[in-house]
Design a protein around this motif. Structure first.
Motif, PDB file in Angstrom:
ATOM      1  N   LEU A 684       0.838  -1.179  -0.105  1.00 53.95           N
ATOM      2  CA  LEU A 684       0.020   0.166  -0.114  1.00 53.95           C
ATOM      3  C   LEU A 684       0.857   1.135   0.003  1.00 53.95           C
ATOM      4  CD1 LEU A 684      -2.698  -0.511   2.515  1.00 53.95           C
ATOM      5  CD2 LEU A 684      -3.160   0.376   0.271  1.00 53.95           C
ATOM      6  N   PHE A 685       1.756   1.336   0.792  1.00 55.07           N
ATOM      7  CA  PHE A 685       2.548   2.509   1.133  1.00 55.07           C
ATOM      8  C   PHE A 685       4.077   2.462   0.609  1.00 55.07           C
ATOM      9  CE2 PHE A 685      -0.718   2.220   4.429  1.00 55.07           C
ATOM     10  CZ  PHE A 685      -1.637   3.432   4.086  1.00 55.07           C
ATOM     11  N   ASP A 686       4.407   1.327  -0.012  1.00 50.38           N
ATOM     12  CA  ASP A 686       5.722   1.345  -0.352  1.00 50.38           C
ATOM     13  C   ASP A 686       6.719   1.608   0.918  1.00 50.38           C
ATOM     14  OD1 ASP A 686       8.112   1.034  -1.852  1.00 50.38           O
ATOM     15  OD2 ASP A 686       7.590   3.182  -2.688  1.00 50.38           O
ATOM     16  N   ARG A 687       6.446   1.090   1.939  1.00 53.33           N
ATOM     17  CA  ARG A 687       7.303   1.513   2.964  1.00 53.33           C
ATOM     18  C   ARG A 687       7.384   0.393   4.170  1.00 53.33           C
ATOM     19  NH1 ARG A 687       4.778   6.051   1.678  1.00 53.33           N
ATOM     20  NH2 ARG A 687       5.703   8.254   2.429  1.00 53.33           N
ATOM     21  N   GLY A 688       8.398   0.304   4.772  1.00 55.30           N
ATOM     22  CA  GLY A 688       8.622  -0.805   5.769  1.00 55.30           C
ATOM     23  C   GLY A 688       7.660  -0.492   7.151  1.00 55.30           C
ATOM     24  N   THR A 689       7.618  -1.389   7.979  1.00 51.69           N
ATOM     25  CA  THR A 689       6.759  -1.400   9.193  1.00 51.69           C
ATOM     26  C   THR A 689       7.573  -1.425  10.317  1.00 51.69           C
ATOM     27  OG1 THR A 689       5.253  -2.687   7.578  1.00 51.69           O
ATOM     28  CG2 THR A 689       4.600  -2.408  10.163  1.00 51.69           C
ATOM     29  N   TYR A 690       6.913  -0.596  11.555  1.00 53.37           N
ATOM     30  CA  TYR A 690       7.453  -0.980  12.954  1.00 53.37           C
ATOM     31  C   TYR A 690       6.142  -1.110  13.634  1.00 53.37           C
ATOM     32  CZ  TYR A 690       9.501  -1.288  17.316  1.00 53.37           C
ATOM     33  OH  TYR A 690       9.999  -1.266  18.552  1.00 53.37           O
ATOM     34  N   GLN A 691       6.003  -2.339  14.101  1.00 56.90           N
ATOM     35  CA  GLN A 691       4.903  -2.617  14.884  1.00 56.90           C
ATOM     36  C   GLN A 691       5.137  -2.098  16.291  1.00 56.90           C
ATOM     37  OE1 GLN A 691       3.216  -6.424  15.149  1.00 56.90           O
ATOM     38  NE2 GLN A 691       2.732  -6.185  17.120  1.00 56.90           N
ATOM     39  N   GLU A 911       6.619   2.768 -12.388  1.00 50.12           N
ATOM     40  CA  GLU A 911       7.347   1.561 -12.722  1.00 50.12           C
ATOM     41  C   GLU A 911       8.092   1.213 -11.513  1.00 50.12           C
ATOM     42  OE1 GLU A 911       8.712   1.235 -16.773  1.00 50.12           O
ATOM     43  OE2 GLU A 911       9.900  -0.425 -16.284  1.00 50.12           O
ATOM     44  N   ALA A 912       8.913   2.078 -10.975  1.00 50.75           N
ATOM     45  CA  ALA A 912      10.012   1.703 -10.098  1.00 50.75           C
ATOM     46  C   ALA A 912       9.167   1.403  -8.737  1.00 50.75           C
ATOM     47  CB  ALA A 912      10.922   3.273  -9.884  1.00 50.75           C
ATOM     48  N   ARG A 913       8.105   2.027  -8.258  1.00 46.34           N
ATOM     49  CA  ARG A 913       7.233   1.555  -7.417  1.00 46.34           C
ATOM     50  C   ARG A 913       6.847   0.084  -7.627  1.00 46.34           C
ATOM     51  NH1 ARG A 913       4.263   4.967  -3.343  1.00 46.34           N
ATOM     52  NH2 ARG A 913       2.745   3.780  -2.260  1.00 46.34           N
ATOM     53  N   VAL A 914       6.609  -0.326  -8.739  1.00 47.37           N
ATOM     54  CA  VAL A 914       5.991  -1.551  -8.969  1.00 47.37           C
ATOM     55  C   VAL A 914       7.171  -2.590  -8.815  1.00 47.37           C
ATOM     56  CG1 VAL A 914       4.968  -3.250 -10.537  1.00 47.37           C
ATOM     57  CG2 VAL A 914       4.180  -0.779 -10.469  1.00 47.37           C
ATOM     58  N   ALA A 915       8.335  -2.119  -9.278  1.00 44.22           N
ATOM     59  CA  ALA A 915       9.526  -3.191  -9.085  1.00 44.22           C
ATOM     60  C   ALA A 915       9.853  -3.431  -7.741  1.00 44.22           C
ATOM     61  CB  ALA A 915      10.594  -2.289  -9.764  1.00 44.22           C
ATOM     62  N   ARG A 916       9.536  -2.305  -6.831  1.00 46.30           N
ATOM     63  CA  ARG A 916       9.975  -2.596  -5.455  1.00 46.30           C
ATOM     64  C   ARG A 916       8.643  -3.501  -4.747  1.00 46.30           C
ATOM     65  NH1 ARG A 916      11.283   2.677  -5.662  1.00 46.30           N
ATOM     66  NH2 ARG A 916       9.126   3.565  -5.041  1.00 46.30           N
ATOM     67  N   ILE A 917       7.561  -3.219  -5.098  1.00 46.11           N
ATOM     68  CA  ILE A 917       6.501  -3.874  -4.540  1.00 46.11           C
ATOM     69  C   ILE A 917       6.050  -5.214  -5.058  1.00 46.11           C
ATOM     70  CG2 ILE A 917       3.954  -3.646  -4.107  1.00 46.11           C
ATOM     71  CD1 ILE A 917       4.311  -0.716  -3.732  1.00 46.11           C
ATOM     72  N   ASP A 918       5.962  -5.207  -6.394  1.00 50.72           N
ATOM     73  CA  ASP A 918       5.612  -6.621  -6.951  1.00 50.72           C
ATOM     74  C   ASP A 918       6.262  -6.698  -8.421  1.00 50.72           C
ATOM     75  OD1 ASP A 918       3.848  -8.499  -7.520  1.00 50.72           O
ATOM     76  OD2 ASP A 918       1.980  -7.680  -7.445  1.00 50.72           O
TER      77      ASP A 918
END
Ligand SMILES: [Zn+2]
Length: 1008
Positions: A684-691, A911-918
């Motif tokens: 969704l956000f193209d970011r890592g997560t800290y719970q 496209e760059a974002r897609v490459a990172r996510i999927d």
């Protein structure tokens, strides 16, 4: 009225009413199958009568809210047999291989014998004259059987043990070094030849208990749970103590413990489990912070707002030190865990340490950066002030997690180049835990910081925070809460502007709040707002009372502007003292004009960025202001399914629009009911997560959230429809609940909270729900769809009946946690439809899964770049970005050679974002984008971006229009599509355009 004892009374009453008996040798005048609803073994050929099946087995109107629709159509009960068997399965560990374990099975039940009475009610010989002279006497039956466990099937006719017509069935199967055992009672009786005789063929109050006599002990049932991902490894560790000893068949079942050991297993017709409350006071390590006699009071907002810098830092350090103390304690426990859990436990400890590290960094930033410290203290002032307003003078005291979360997030929200800007901080707290206050404090912080750091052209105004919700109910209630905080900030700004000593200059632009939710709730333009007819649900008046003094607000509209004023005089209202006008804007046109510091919107509304260039100002585009620094995505679990995919796609555009000098906004959010959050947030956000808080070694203690065993918790009760229609059971259940108590309450007609209710009615309903019983207009009964599962915080709700297991566990948790939030201990009665496999399974294992409620939350699918989502909205994202980011493209969509280069740059960003996510979708997306740009560039005849009525010169048209006209309009055929007239969704929710069709009667007449 309600106290824990009363809750137990409800449960006892349910058992009496629905299972029986009232007395061991009772004589009843109703027919037993009418008196009792469950706990029954029917004759083995008993069919469910058509009149019991009037609703196809579901006590719901399935045309209701699409969202609350059962996920599987109920199986028609017609011709289905009523249950003639009930039992349980368990596992047992034999002591050695040479001997067989022996178990003792105790069966108890009753039959009711018909007898006749005379007019005076005395028993007489012979058959009753009529129904009025008919009575039924309970005949208790019981049997005790000891059985040796040999592999294979065994059947025992219980007639030899005292119960005629009942058979005991046992199946023993070896499983590694265990034996798994299924025991069932099966009625051998057939229906009577008359309805009266038939009654005597039923077994009531059926009970089955198992204990071990010798040579073995009960063992947890073998787990089929595979540990395939991080979440399941975490669950295996933190829920390692939750064991399933028994499951029911037709009925539910539970283990009776004697200390640690299982003494007995027994079937249950009305299983009940207490789900403990989670205390937000945190672990005992934080107790020292609560000491009232200490002059350092770091949990008190007012103290934090006023103290000197060194005291502030020292106070905050104590909070983190307490957490570090907890981490050290947990770390020492790792080596005593079973070996299989140690690696995972160490990973958890590392995550906790990382959190503590980040909090310390937050304190460093407060210590070393004067603006950060001032902004932090101003935020504390504002929070304390609005809290006093709403709680009639009570001081705001933070719960440790709320303050820790602020410290954790501060560095990356304050500093635009901070690496944690690329991490979404996810507040993971069981529902009802004050997450909103933590967000609001961070919101106030960044608003203040921007003002304090104002330089040159940028006065620090503009939209600083986007707060996004998925549903309007949530949005309206949150809007009211957030407004109070914003007005407190504005009050500080006004005081500073009027020369209040000790307050830094916070600029001349008001600190305001905006609501951006869509035309169904708020008007788009002032003119629209002026023209609306009375009773129009779309209204700018989304706030009715002054958050400061409680007086009614006066909303005035003119073609030029809208104003909102507190009607109190300046003596009674602190806010009105600095000027009556309040900085709140709910009409789109004014939201764009004033760019309020905090903008609350629905996720859907962001689809508008394609259509409207005006909306660009929200992102600071075309203004002197910086883009938003903080995005708050509440209730992350609600972004799921198709909405999720579309939201993920539009997020690409939003993220890019918020980006300035390669800096992206900080994203924070919350949920307690999501699995694979990491993957979902990446997509969704193209970011890592800290719970936050990171899990510890047990589900019951994460340092900040601790299971509270002192409070009564929430009682969950299960009920099955087995043998009955859902409607019948629902009536029996509600009748019993309403008659419970010494003085049954007189109830008004039920109120309704479903998607049929309009926005403004929802607001009124929330107010009504808050009125306590007995007050005029108070709500006694509320009929709600799953809408209730979202963000509704009404302390007086105490009892909920859930009709069938909701579609997802997350929804079940969210919905049921609406009761028992206040002083009244909650009770939830869920009625499981035995004709639906999922319901049945939830009923039969009721106790186990309630003991680890959060463990089995389903993962939601996250596929923003799935090909269907691409087809629907990839072009929309491209157009939105080109329109807002490529110079000269905002009004006219002509893509000449120079601008085409800009469009291609946008395409490569996507496209760059897609490459990172999927990565798997990258090639496909790349091809599609290329084709889209080609098509677009070829259309030199374009006049407008979006015009449903001049399609030959428009680039986009609404997907709904396209679907409706595709067959009849030559512009929209394949040729049209090739010429690039792109159907585009108006909202993210309606992901498939509706296609109206007409049923023509002609065919029928022609055919005949
Ligand atoms: Zn006021």
């Amino acid at each position: 009225m309600t106290n824990p004892l009363f809750r137990d009374q409800i449960l006892a009453r349910l058992a009496e009413d629905l299972v029986g008996p009232l007395d061991r040798y009772e004589i009843i005048s109703d027919r037993p199958t009418q008196r009792y609803s469950t706990g029954i073994l029917y004759p083995r050929d008993a069919q469910i009568e058509p009149e019991e099946d009037e609703d196809g087995g579901l006590a719901v109107n399935i045309t209701e809210d699409a969202a609350s629709e059962p996920e599987e159509a109920g199986v028609s009960l017609h011709a289905a047999l009523k249950p003639a068997t009930a039992g349980l399965s368990f596992a047992l560990e034999p002591f050695g291989t040479s001997v067989h374990p022996v178990i003792r099975i105790e069966v108890a039940c009753a039959v009711y014998r018909r007898l006749a009475v005379d007019d005076a009610g005395h028993e007489v010989e012979g058959p009753p004259r009529d129904r009025a002279h008919e009575r039924w006497r309970r005949m208790p039956l019981s049997a005790v059987v000891d059985m040796e466990l040999r592999n294979g099937e065994t059947r025992v006719d219980l007639a030899e043990h005292g119960i005629e017509g009942l058979e005991l069935y046992m199946l023993v199967t070896p499983h590694v070094d265990l034996q798994t055992v299924t025991l069932a009672l099966a009625s051998q009786r057939s229906r009577g030849d008359s309805s009266a005789f038939d009654e005597e063929q039923h077994f009531f109050q059926v009970d089955l208990q198992v204990a071990i006599v010798t040579n073995g002990r009960f063992a947890p049932r073998p787990s089929r749970r595979a540990q395939t991902d991080e979440d399941s490894r975490t669950a295996a560790l933190i829920y390692r103590d939750v064991k399933e000893y028994v499951v029911g068949h037709t009925c539910s079942a539970r283990a009776i413990l004697d200390g640690e050991a299982v003494a007995k297993l027994k079937i249950e017709w009305i299983p009940a489990v207490i789900v403990p409350r989670v205390s937000d006071r945190g672990d005992a390590v934080f107790d020292s912070l609560h000491q009232p006699n200490d002059d350092r009071r770091p949990l008190e907002a007012e103290w934090l707002a006023k103290v000197s810098a060194p005291d502030l830092v020292e106070g905050l350090e104590r909070v983190v030190a307490a957490y570090q103390q907890w981490i050290t304690r947990e770390a020492m426990r790792v080596s005593s865990l079973p070996g299989e859990f140690q690696a995972q436990a160490n990973r958890h400890i590392d995550r906790c340490r990382l959190g503590a590290q980040r909090m310390l960094e937050g304190i460093t930033s407060i210590r070393t950066d004067e603006d950060v410290r001032a902004a932090f203290q101003l935020a504390q002032s504002a929070m304390a002030m609005q809290f006093r307003w709403s709680r009639k003078g009570t001081a705001l005291k933070w719960r440790p997690f709320q303050l820790a979360f602020q410290l954790l997030v501060i560095p990356s929200v304050a500093e635009r180049s901070h690496t944690d800007r690329e991490v979404m901080d996810l507040l993971w707290f069981p529902t009802g835990g004050g997450k909103t206050e933590a967000y609001l404090a961070l919101t106030a912080f960044i608003i203040m910081l921007r003002r304090l750091q104002a330089t040159g052209e940028d006065d620090g105004a503009g939209v600083a925070v986007l707060m996004r919700y998925t549903l309007r109910l949530l949005t309206v209630q949150q809007f009211q809460r957030a407004a109070a905080m914003i007005f407190a900030c504005e009050l500080l700004r006004r005081r500073a502007a009027s020369g209040d000593i000790g307050l830094a200059d916070l600029g001349t632009a008001p600190i305001g709040i905006g609501l951006w939710v869509g035309a169904a709730a708020t008007p788009l333009t002032l003119q629209e707002a002026l023209n609306r007819s009375p009773g129009d649900p779309s209204t700018p008046e989304q706030l009715t009372t002054c958050p400061c003094c409680g007086a009614k607000l006066s909303w005035k509209l003119s073609p030029r502007e809208s104003t909102v004023e507190c009607t109190s005089d300046s003596v009674t209202c602190e806010l009105a003292e600095t000027g009556a006008r309040l900085p709140v804007w709910t009409i789109d046109e004014e939201v764009y004009r004033h760019t309020p510091s905090l903008l609350i919107g629905t996720v859907d509304k962001f689809a508008q960025i394609v259509r409207k260039t005006d909306a660009a100002v929200i992102f600071g585009r075309g203004t002197t202001h910086a883009p938003p620094d903080l995005i708050i995505q509440d209730e992350l679990h609600l972004i799921s399914g198709p909405l999720d995919s579309m939201a993920g796609l539009y997020e690409v555009a939003i993220d890019e629009l918020c980006r300035a000098d390669s800096v992206r906004p900080k994203v924070i959010g919350s949920t307690a009911t999501i699995r694979r959050a990491e993957e979902q947030i990446r997509a969704l956000f193209d970011r890592g997560t800290y719970q936050f808080p990171a899990p510890g070694l047990n589900a019951g203690n994460s340092g900040f959230a601790v299971t509270d065993l002192d409070s009564p918790g929430r009682l969950h009760v299960g009920l099955t429809t087995a043998g009955r229609s859902a409607t019948y059971m629902l009536q029996a259940l509600v009748a019993s609940l309403l008659q419970c108590g010494e003085q049954p309450r007189r109830t008004e007609a039920p109120a309704e909270l479903t998607s049929r209710v309009r926005s403004y009615e929802i607001r009124d309903m929330l107010e009504r729900l808050n009125k306590s019983a007995g007050v005029p207009d108070a709500v006694d009964l509320l009929v709600a769809s799953n809408m209730i599962s979202v963000g509704m915080d009404i302390p007086r709700l105490g009892l909920m009946v859930v009709n069938a297991q909701p579609k997802t566990l997350s929804e079940y948790i969210q919905a049921t946690s609406r009761v028992g939030r206040g002083d009244a201990p909650g009770v939830v009665v869920t009625m499981y439809n035995s004709m639906r496999a999922r319901d049945r399974s939830h009923f039969e294992t009721f106790e186990t899964w309630h003991r680890c409620l959060y463990r089995d939350v389903e993962a939601t699918s996250v596929t923003p770049f799935a090909s269907r989502a691409q087809d629907k909205a990839l072009h929309a994202v491209l157009v939105a970005l080109v329109r807002h980011l490529v110079p000269g493209m905002d009004r006219r969509p002509i893509l000449d050679d120079i601008r085409r280069a800009g469009a291609e740059r946008v395409a490569s960003t996507i496209e760059a974002r897609v490459a990172r996510i999927d990565p798997a979708e990258r090639a496909m997306v790349s091809q599609k984008l290329q084709r889209l740009v080609d098509q677009w560039a070829s259309r030199r005849d374009l006049q407008t971006y979006w015009d449903d009525y001049n399609r030959r010169t428009s680039l986009l048209m609404s997907a709904e229009q396209f679907a409706a006209k595709a067959d009849v309009d030559p512009d929209l055929d394949a040729e049209g599509a090739r010429r690039a007239l792109w159907p585009t969704p108006n909202s993210m929710r309606e992901v498939e355009p509706g296609a109206p069709f007409v049923l023509r009667h002609v065919l029928k007449t022609e055919g005949n």
